[in-house]
Design an enzyme around this catalytic site. Structure first.
Site, PDB file in Angstrom:
ATOM      1  N   SER B  95      15.588  90.171  32.900  1.00  0.00           N
ATOM      2  CA  SER B  95      16.791  90.897  33.985  1.00  0.00           C
ATOM      3  C   SER B  95      15.759  91.818  34.670  1.00  0.00           C
ATOM      4  O   SER B  95      15.461  91.553  35.180  1.00  0.00           O
ATOM      5  CB  SER B  95      17.558  92.022  34.247  1.00  0.00           C
ATOM      6  OG  SER B  95      17.560  93.260  33.640  1.00  0.00           O
ATOM      7  N   GLY B  97      14.758  94.534  34.222  1.00  0.00           N
ATOM      8  CA  GLY B  97      15.542  96.645  34.347  1.00  0.00           C
ATOM      9  C   GLY B  97      14.014  97.019  33.482  1.00  0.00           C
ATOM     10  O   GLY B  97      13.724  97.975  33.973  1.00  0.00           O
ATOM     11  N   PHE B  98      14.208  96.605  32.292  1.00  0.00           N
ATOM     12  CA  PHE B  98      13.292  97.557  31.491  1.00  0.00           C
ATOM     13  C   PHE B  98      12.087  97.174  31.781  1.00  0.00           C
ATOM     14  O   PHE B  98      10.858  98.569  31.809  1.00  0.00           O
ATOM     15  CB  PHE B  98      13.578  96.869  29.697  1.00  0.00           C
ATOM     16  CG  PHE B  98      12.482  97.393  29.209  1.00  0.00           C
ATOM     17  CD1 PHE B  98      13.433  98.531  28.736  1.00  0.00           C
ATOM     18  CD2 PHE B  98      11.042  96.595  28.577  1.00  0.00           C
ATOM     19  CE1 PHE B  98      12.354  99.454  27.201  1.00  0.00           C
ATOM     20  CE2 PHE B  98      10.403  97.948  27.543  1.00  0.00           C
ATOM     21  CZ  PHE B  98      10.858  98.558  27.046  1.00  0.00           C
ATOM     22  N   GLN B 192      24.615  99.164  27.262  1.00  0.00           N
ATOM     23  CA  GLN B 192      23.674 101.436  27.245  1.00  0.00           C
ATOM     24  C   GLN B 192      24.717 101.972  26.166  1.00  0.00           C
ATOM     25  O   GLN B 192      25.306 101.831  25.839  1.00  0.00           O
ATOM     26  CB  GLN B 192      22.969 100.860  28.711  1.00  0.00           C
ATOM     27  CG  GLN B 192      22.696  99.964  29.283  1.00  0.00           C
ATOM     28  CD  GLN B 192      20.777  99.873  28.203  1.00  0.00           C
ATOM     29  OE1 GLN B 192      20.648 101.613  27.899  1.00  0.00           O
ATOM     30  NE2 GLN B 192      19.696  99.613  29.059  1.00  0.00           N
ATOM     31  N   ASP B 269      14.144  89.788  19.908  1.00  0.00           N
ATOM     32  CA  ASP B 269      12.763  89.387  20.716  1.00  0.00           C
ATOM     33  C   ASP B 269      11.796  91.130  20.640  1.00  0.00           C
ATOM     34  O   ASP B 269      12.463  92.267  20.369  1.00  0.00           O
ATOM     35  CB  ASP B 269      13.161  89.248  22.184  1.00  0.00           C
ATOM     36  CG  ASP B 269      13.102  90.938  23.139  1.00  0.00           C
ATOM     37  OD1 ASP B 269      14.342  91.127  22.176  1.00  0.00           O
ATOM     38  OD2 ASP B 269      12.275  91.036  23.278  1.00  0.00           O
ATOM     39  N   CYS B 309       1.200  79.063   7.047  1.00  0.00           N
ATOM     40  CA  CYS B 309       0.833  79.181   8.654  1.00  0.00           C
ATOM     41  C   CYS B 309      -0.786  78.713   8.591  1.00  0.00           C
ATOM     42  O   CYS B 309      -1.367  78.073   7.199  1.00  0.00           O
ATOM     43  CB  CYS B 309       0.967  80.148   9.016  1.00  0.00           C
ATOM     44  SG  CYS B 309      -0.637  81.721   9.084  1.00  0.00           S
ATOM     45  N   CYS B 312      -3.184  80.751   7.408  1.00  0.00           N
ATOM     46  CA  CYS B 312      -2.913  81.711   5.868  1.00  0.00           C
ATOM     47  C   CYS B 312      -3.556  80.111   5.027  1.00  0.00           C
ATOM     48  O   CYS B 312      -4.136  80.458   4.156  1.00  0.00           O
ATOM     49  CB  CYS B 312      -1.828  82.006   4.933  1.00  0.00           C
ATOM     50  SG  CYS B 312      -1.428  83.782   6.207  1.00  0.00           S
ATOM     51  N   HIS B 338      -0.592  83.918  12.556  1.00  0.00           N
ATOM     52  CA  HIS B 338       0.231  84.348  11.254  1.00  0.00           C
ATOM     53  C   HIS B 338       1.518  85.416  11.523  1.00  0.00           C
ATOM     54  O   HIS B 338       2.142  85.218  10.482  1.00  0.00           O
ATOM     55  CB  HIS B 338      -0.592  85.339  10.140  1.00  0.00           C
ATOM     56  CG  HIS B 338      -0.260  85.764   9.078  1.00  0.00           C
ATOM     57  ND1 HIS B 338       0.429  85.413   8.210  1.00  0.00           N
ATOM     58  CD2 HIS B 338       0.198  87.137   9.438  1.00  0.00           C
ATOM     59  CE1 HIS B 338       1.245  86.079   7.025  1.00  0.00           C
ATOM     60  NE2 HIS B 338       1.564  87.689   8.076  1.00  0.00           N
TER      61      HIS B 338
END
Lengths: 372, 372
Positions: B95, B97-98, B192, B269, B309, B312, B338
């Protein structure tokens, strides 16, 4: 040693322009060719798979940088530069001379070599002809270059004449340190002579006494006008042996490359596509695009409608402009991919035009789009 | 509207851990899932094809950043964020907000919303619940988040209680601005309550009166100890509706994620894999690797022998260290590839373990490798 290594064959010509093939230890290079510059063991912002996807057939590595960091002996212990950076196609390494004269500090020139200080930590180092061959042997490049003195633009006839003599003596010492046929690496000589035609002739004449696998023109694109560069280029290129690859060092714009091919040059390298990509200057079939310009803010069209690179297939100018403005790392990557695609397509298309006998039309098209 | 959009089904559980599927307008997301963070319309240093090659199923976009630059209305005119950045899989947008509370300046909070100044040019802006829904509608994300007040760590019970009331009223206004089922976008509520269990309970209880498509826990990983975070996480996650996806915002380390899954969380996330990649901190099946350490100078082994990956498979720790030391752009790219591979594998393997009923063993393995 593979008997084919060093073999150079020309299968088509169109005027002075040549289409050929050079055999190296890591494969055959079609010429004319453009070599993306991988200064520090990576072509900036892209990885080996990207370069293959772009059709790059050979890249350039910088001896000066790799010697200073991470160090050529360390790379030799890793199995050489190809293995270290995971690039299994040909690599040409320069001699480091150009960087010593352009990047490092405290240079002191003598018959023996050049003393300089590192641009990284100021430490003192010496490059001699033997040393730069030793470094390039450690790197394991397919094509090594001789050490040369890079004369600054504006040097007079006397200085330039003296300098080219030193360059020739250094070239002979490089050849002696790596006799022809002694291994899988090739060694190219470099003609100097500044902006004096008689000295360019003299430099090349002296070089011809030494057996090299290819011959380069150095000391161009160092501050002179385009007219001066072209005058020297068109005069000197035909003087280089016709049966060996000819390499125009550090040049140039797409038009410079097309004109270089027209003058009979086979190989090119330049930081322009990669460096300009990071500055937001992009080369397209419609001319140069400065992606930061406000006119692209809401432009949903691809950067170059005639280009089939990953960037042009997937993103709009509006998105590329946003990435540039936001200084996103992806901006460097997508811009670099496109500019390399453009430069690589220039030489591929030039080669096709030579094969088809339409090179003059191809060159004229370029002169309509790019005026420098 | 596609009738399946928003459908969430759980097909396996192991303890509180859940394996499920969430239907969005751009495809089905398997859960538990990790969402790479694409702040400014790009996951830093990689392109959409890289993300697909890595198996990313959904990414996160930052409303605050995209609103300021290039601007959500401009993105709407481009056809939305998916089209603008050429990513056709799901996107969740926060949003903003953070970021308002952590990045911008001159914040002024009122019942109506929050006034802040841009971190880019200092210009003044207002986020209201209705405004952030409007921005996220312009971006066209698959999952939108409600505006919430992010209470700083250390806030007392009284402030936190007052704040969560505001967050609930803002959540209701966001829902009213985008009634459930009114389009192809989903809207998640955010609980919250700081580090007070009674307030966490109260916040979630209030949210349950509003119909959301999923529920998040916000305000964790803001400076507290791991023990405090885990205490609140394990207490709060089970209070979120069992039949809706549960999202732990901005968390965390690989172990945090595994513990979050253990507590019943479905979505995660964090900037950690991408940001730490750029700082040379790499996550492997053997623990963290600080690639700049001298011990890797001549280490020819891959970064993580268990990882498949691109990084690697193709490069040694010695090469990765060299790229990092030389500050090459490719360092950011290879490290990011990676770290994302590692985080995405964590949730994929966790899902498999849940399906096979071996999640506790999987979690124990993590606790042996990572202590934070």
């Amino acid at each position: 040693m593979n008997m084919h290594i060093g073999k150079f064959s020309i299968h088509n010509t169109d005027g002075k322009a040549r289409a050929g093939e050079l055999h190296t230890a890591h494969g055959v290079i079609p010429t004319p060719i453009f070599m993306p510059v991988g200064t520090q063991g990576t072509v900036k912002a892209v990885c080996p798979q990207d370069l293959k996807d772009l059709g790059a057939r050979i890249i350039l590595g910088n001896t000066y940088h790799l010697y200073l960091r991470p160090n050529d002996e360390m790379i030799a212990r890793r199995g050489g530069l190809h293995k270290f950076m995971n690039w299994d196609r040909p690599i040409l390494t320069d001699s480091g001379g150009f960087q010593v004269f352009s990047l490092s500090g405290l240079r002191k020139l003598s018959e023996d070599g050049v003393t300089f200080s590192s641009h990284i930590d100021g430490s003192k180092h010496v490059f001699t002809p033997e040393k730069v061959v030793s470094i390039q042997k450690n790197l394991g490049s397919d094509i090594m270059m001789v050490l040369d003195e890079c004369v600054p633009y504006g040097a007079d006839h006397e200085y330039t004449k003296k300098s080219l003599g030193l360059t020739t003596r250094w070239a002979a010492r490089c050849r002696a340190a790596y006799p022809q046929g002694s291994g899988d690496q090739l060694l190219f000589g470099i003609g100097q002579g500044g902006f004096f035609k008689d000295l360019r002739e003299e430099s090349i004449r002296q070089l011809l006494d030494i057996p090299f696998d290819g011959y380069a023109l150095g000391g161009l694109s160092v501050g002179e006008s385009k007219a001066e560069m072209m005058d020297i280029l068109y005069h000197s290129a035909p003087l280089l042996p016709a049966d060996k690859p000819r390499y125009l060092m550090g040049v140039g714009t797409p038009l410079d490359i097309v004109r270089g091919i027209d003058a009979g040059i086979d190989m090119f390298d330049c930081v322009m596509p990669t460096r300009n990509a990071r500055n937001g200057t992009l080369f397209t079939s419609q001319g140069k695009v400065n992606i930061k310009r406000a006119q692209y803010t809401e432009d949903d069209s691809p950067l170059d409608p005639e280009c089939s690179c990953y960037t042009c297939r997937n993103f709009s100018k509006a998105y590329l402009r946003h990435l540039y403005q936001a200084q996103e790392i992806l901006s460097y990557r997508l811009n670099t991919i496109h500019n390399l695609a453009f430069f690589l397509t220039v030489v591929t298309d030039a080669r096709k035009a030579i094969e088809e006998g339409t090179f003059q039309a191809y060159k004229a098209r370029f002169e309509n789009i790019y005026d420098t």
